[in-house]
Design a protein around this motif. Structure first.
Motif, mmCIF file in Angstrom:
data_model
loop_
_atom_site.group_PDB
_atom_site.id
_atom_site.type_symbol
_atom_site.label_atom_id
_atom_site.label_comp_id
_atom_site.label_asym_id
_atom_site.label_seq_id
_atom_site.Cartn_x
_atom_site.Cartn_y
_atom_site.Cartn_z
ATOM 1 N N ALA A 426 0.825 -1.204 0.000
ATOM 2 C CA ALA A 426 0.000 0.000 0.000
ATOM 3 C C ALA A 426 0.861 1.256 0.000
ATOM 4 N N MET A 427 1.930 1.243 0.808
ATOM 5 C CA MET A 427 2.822 2.394 0.851
ATOM 6 C C MET A 427 3.489 2.617 -0.505
ATOM 7 N N GLN A 428 3.951 1.546 -1.137
ATOM 8 C CA GLN A 428 4.604 1.671 -2.430
ATOM 9 C C GLN A 428 3.646 2.220 -3.478
ATOM 10 N N ALA A 429 2.413 1.756 -3.428
ATOM 11 C CA ALA A 429 1.448 2.167 -4.450
ATOM 12 C C ALA A 429 1.164 3.664 -4.396
ATOM 13 N N VAL A 430 0.910 4.212 -3.203
ATOM 14 C CA VAL A 430 0.546 5.636 -3.150
ATOM 15 C C VAL A 430 1.735 6.543 -3.472
ATOM 16 N N LEU A 431 2.957 6.003 -3.315
ATOM 17 C CA LEU A 431 4.140 6.823 -3.577
ATOM 18 C C LEU A 431 4.689 6.665 -4.998
ATOM 19 N N THR A 432 4.191 5.669 -5.737
ATOM 20 C CA THR A 432 4.689 5.443 -7.097
ATOM 21 C C THR A 432 3.596 5.499 -8.161
ATOM 22 N N GLU A 434 0.222 7.676 -9.177
ATOM 23 C CA GLU A 434 -0.633 8.835 -8.890
ATOM 24 C C GLU A 434 -2.106 8.450 -8.845
ATOM 25 N N ASP A 435 -2.478 7.397 -9.555
ATOM 26 C CA ASP A 435 -3.879 6.984 -9.611
ATOM 27 C C ASP A 435 -4.199 5.850 -8.633
ATOM 28 N N ALA A 436 -3.379 5.643 -7.657
ATOM 29 C CA ALA A 436 -3.595 4.555 -6.694
ATOM 30 C C ALA A 436 -4.952 4.693 -6.022
ATOM 31 N N ASP A 437 -5.644 3.562 -5.895
ATOM 32 C CA ASP A 437 -6.961 3.511 -5.257
ATOM 33 C C ASP A 437 -6.770 3.148 -3.776
ATOM 34 N N ILE A 438 -6.830 4.140 -2.924
ATOM 35 C CA ILE A 438 -6.523 3.932 -1.510
ATOM 36 C C ILE A 438 -7.512 2.986 -0.849
ATOM 37 N N ASP A 439 -8.783 3.120 -1.158
ATOM 38 C CA ASP A 439 -9.774 2.220 -0.556
ATOM 39 C C ASP A 439 -9.510 0.772 -0.949
ATOM 40 N N ALA A 440 -9.187 0.550 -2.213
ATOM 41 C CA ALA A 440 -8.916 -0.815 -2.676
ATOM 42 C C ALA A 440 -7.631 -1.347 -2.049
ATOM 43 N N LEU A 441 -6.633 -0.507 -1.916
ATOM 44 C CA LEU A 441 -5.372 -0.941 -1.302
ATOM 45 C C LEU A 441 -5.591 -1.379 0.148
ATOM 46 N N LEU A 442 -6.354 -0.598 0.889
ATOM 47 C CA LEU A 442 -6.616 -0.943 2.287
ATOM 48 C C LEU A 442 -7.466 -2.197 2.399
ATOM 49 N N ALA A 443 -8.444 -2.347 1.518
ATOM 50 C CA ALA A 443 -9.301 -3.539 1.564
ATOM 51 C C ALA A 443 -8.497 -4.800 1.280
ATOM 52 N N THR A 444 -7.619 -4.732 0.276
ATOM 53 C CA THR A 444 -6.785 -5.887 -0.059
ATOM 54 C C THR A 444 -5.842 -6.225 1.090
ATOM 55 N N ALA A 445 -5.227 -5.194 1.660
ATOM 56 C CA ALA A 445 -4.317 -5.415 2.777
ATOM 57 C C ALA A 445 -5.039 -5.978 3.990
ATOM 58 N N GLN A 446 -6.246 -5.507 4.228
ATOM 59 C CA GLN A 446 -7.033 -6.017 5.358
ATOM 60 C C GLN A 446 -7.320 -7.505 5.194
ATOM 61 N N LYS A 447 -7.697 -7.899 3.993
ATOM 62 C CA LYS A 447 -7.985 -9.311 3.733
ATOM 63 C C LYS A 447 -6.764 -10.182 4.001
ATOM 64 N N LYS A 448 -5.597 -9.734 3.538
ATOM 65 C CA LYS A 448 -4.377 -10.513 3.737
ATOM 66 C C LYS A 448 -3.964 -10.557 5.209
ATOM 67 N N ALA A 449 -4.114 -9.426 5.893
ATOM 68 C CA ALA A 449 -3.763 -9.393 7.315
ATOM 69 C C ALA A 449 -4.691 -10.282 8.126
ATOM 70 N N ASP A 450 -5.967 -10.280 7.779
ATOM 71 C CA ASP A 450 -6.910 -11.144 8.526
ATOM 72 C C ASP A 450 -6.609 -12.618 8.290
ATOM 73 N N GLN A 451 -6.099 -12.956 7.123
ATOM 74 C CA GLN A 451 -5.693 -14.337 6.880
ATOM 75 C C GLN A 451 -4.526 -14.701 7.779
ATOM 76 N N ILE A 452 -3.611 -13.763 7.989
ATOM 77 C CA ILE A 452 -2.481 -13.998 8.909
ATOM 78 C C ILE A 452 -2.996 -14.206 10.322
ATOM 79 N N TYR A 453 -3.925 -13.364 10.737
ATOM 80 C CA TYR A 453 -4.418 -13.450 12.118
ATOM 81 C C TYR A 453 -5.328 -14.660 12.337
ATOM 82 N N SER A 454 -6.044 -15.067 11.306
ATOM 83 C CA SER A 454 -6.917 -16.232 11.465
ATOM 84 C C SER A 454 -6.118 -17.491 11.709
ATOM 85 N N ALA A 455 -4.888 -17.532 11.205
ATOM 86 C CA ALA A 455 -4.037 -18.708 11.403
ATOM 87 C C ALA A 455 -3.557 -18.832 12.848
ATOM 88 N N LEU A 456 -3.709 -17.776 13.638
ATOM 89 C CA LEU A 456 -3.290 -17.814 15.034
ATOM 90 C C LEU A 456 -4.314 -18.474 15.921
#
Length: 457
Positions: A426-432, A434-456
């Motif tokens: 997400a950080m790389q996208a907004v800095l490289t 200009e048309d980065a979709d912030i809502d989509a970046l956060l949603a994708t990151a949230q899904k991946k992070a929740d997969q990490i946490y669900s494994a706990l």
């Protein structure tokens, strides 16, 4: 974080001039030996600096000798290195774990959950200066019932590191650093307008450091990376604070052009920019100042440190020590005595200041040899000693120290490095882009992070 491999005890003759007169060569019995006859307790401890860090090694070894002289019933057997999570379980199971072992704040929770540290509660009740250590740091090593399983010895918190010289050139008051993210944006524009490839603000975005800095900036706005409910963790950064964090970076990069065109940076890149006088500000802990001065040609007088913008919370980290769960009560008592003497004694802190000064090392930053782990009158005493012996401009960093007791410290999230890797994207996208979709970046990151946490679970 480092994980220097453990080595056996070898006390070489010391060559550091300020310590030679106080330190002699010595030998030790085998690390595996049982407690000696006559009641002597042999205590293995890690955290001894490597020989490549000559001053730090000499000081540590001097402390061992001084402690043993003051406590003849305790024989300290130091080991180089720290706790390596990859080998910890094997060392514990194989009886190779030191009696007293170093722990990063982020590892304490997992060790408590697995009952892999001794309960120190009854041993620390009457420990000198127990009540002078910051409560939130003591809580890092407590379970849900408030039982104590370790002691903090140093910590760091994030602030806004800025170039006072560039502030002056840009017509900004270096004694009034930015207090909000809006202030940061305005100051960054003024500094970037100086030209000559000068960036007003910079940020990390790769090798997990982007996710780490996103976390620090999110905390400063009052957000959180993850929240826990009923023992289960879930991602929490897809929020108004998360969007504001990425939007601010996007706008400084693309609307203001105050971050420069070179992106995908990590710590060394940004430190080099600051040392060369081409950067106005970035989020950092105080230890960055020493790195910039020693490795990248910077001067201590050119920099200032302020609290994180908005100041709703700050990312903290640090270190402490725990005791082997298999240790006898006798060893636990000896371990507590060592830790208090070595790390939690304001008298030794003052002596450390003088030793660092004699070795021409910096004194005056909000970091060791004056770790900011204290509260109340002891904190005042340590700060007074730091000002008295300072060989760098303490006033440059006073805004940070003045705000520290008021800014809430928040630890890194569970599974921090894996989540940081996700947030790098997400950080790389907004800095490289200009048309980065912030809502989509956060949603994708949230899904991946929740997969990490669900494994706990």
């Amino acid at each position: 974080m480092s994980s220097t491999r453990k080595r056996g005890r070898t006390l070489a003759c010391l060559t550091v001039a300020s310590l030679t007169a106080l330190t002699a060569c010595g030998t030790s019995s085998s690390d595996s030996a049982e407690d000696a006859p006559g009641g002597t307790v042999r205590l293995t401890v890690n955290g001894q600096p490597p020989t490549t860090q000559a001053f730090e090694r000499a000081l540590f070894d001097k402390h061992v000798q001084q402690f043993e002289k003051a406590n003849p019933g305790i024989d300290i057997v130091p080991h180089e290195g720290f706790m390596d999570p990859k080998t910890f379980n094997a060392k514990l199971a194989g009886g190779k774990l030191e009696d007293v072992f170093y722990v990063y704040f982020t590892d304490a929770r997992g060790l408590l959950a697995k009952h892999q540290a001794a309960d120190l509660t009854d041993h620390v009740k009457d420990m000198p200066h127990r009540a002078d250590v910051q409560d939130e740091l003591m809580k890092v090593f407590q379970d849900e019932k408030g039982r104590q399983y370790g002691l903090p010895t140093a910590n760091y918190s994030m602030g806004l590191l800025y170039n006072r010289t560039l502030f002056k050139k840009a017509g900004l008051d270096p004694d009034k650093p930015p207090r909000t993210w809006a202030d940061v944006r305005t100051a960054a524009q003024r500094i970037a307008a100086l030209g000559d490839n000068t960036a007003g603000y910079a940020d990390f975005s790769k090798n997990n450091q982007g996710g780490w800095h996103f976390t620090a900036e999110l905390y400063s706005r009052g957000g959180r990376i993850a929240t826990e409910q009923d023992g289960r963790w879930r991602a929490a950064f897809n929020s108004a604070a998360g969007r504001a964090t990425l939007q601010a970076l996007h706008d400084m990069r693309w609307k203001d052009n105050s971050m420069g065109s070179k992106q995908l940076l990590q710590a060394e890149d940004v430190q080099r920019m600051m040392g060369s006088g081409k950067l106005g500000m970035y989020i950092a802990a105080a230890d960055n100042i020493t790195v910039i001065a020693k490795q990248f040609g910077g001067r201590y007088q050119d920099y200032g440190l302020a609290p994180v913008p908005d100041g709703r919370a700050t990312l903290i980290g640090g270190e402490g020590y725990m005791i082997n769960p298999k240790a006898s009560p006798k060893k636990i008592a000896a371990g507590i005595k060592w830790l208090q003497w070595k790390y939690l004694d304001p008298d030794l802190v003052e002596q450390n200041i003088r030793d660092n000064l004699a070795a021409k090392l910096p004194v005056g930053l909000p970091m060791p040899p004056t770790p900011d782990i204290w509260k109340g009158s002891v904190r005042d005493r340590v700060e007074a000693a730091k000002r008295r012996y300072a060989n760098i401009p303490v006033g440059n960093y006073q805004p940070f120290m003045d705000a520290a007791p008021r800014v809430t410290g928040v630890l890194e999230p569970p599974e921090a490095q894996r989540v940081y890797a996700v947030l790098d994207n997400a950080m790389q996208a907004v800095l490289t882009d200009e048309d980065a979709d912030i809502d989509a970046l956060l949603a994708t990151a949230q899904k991946k992070a929740d997969q990490i946490y669900s494994a706990l679970r």
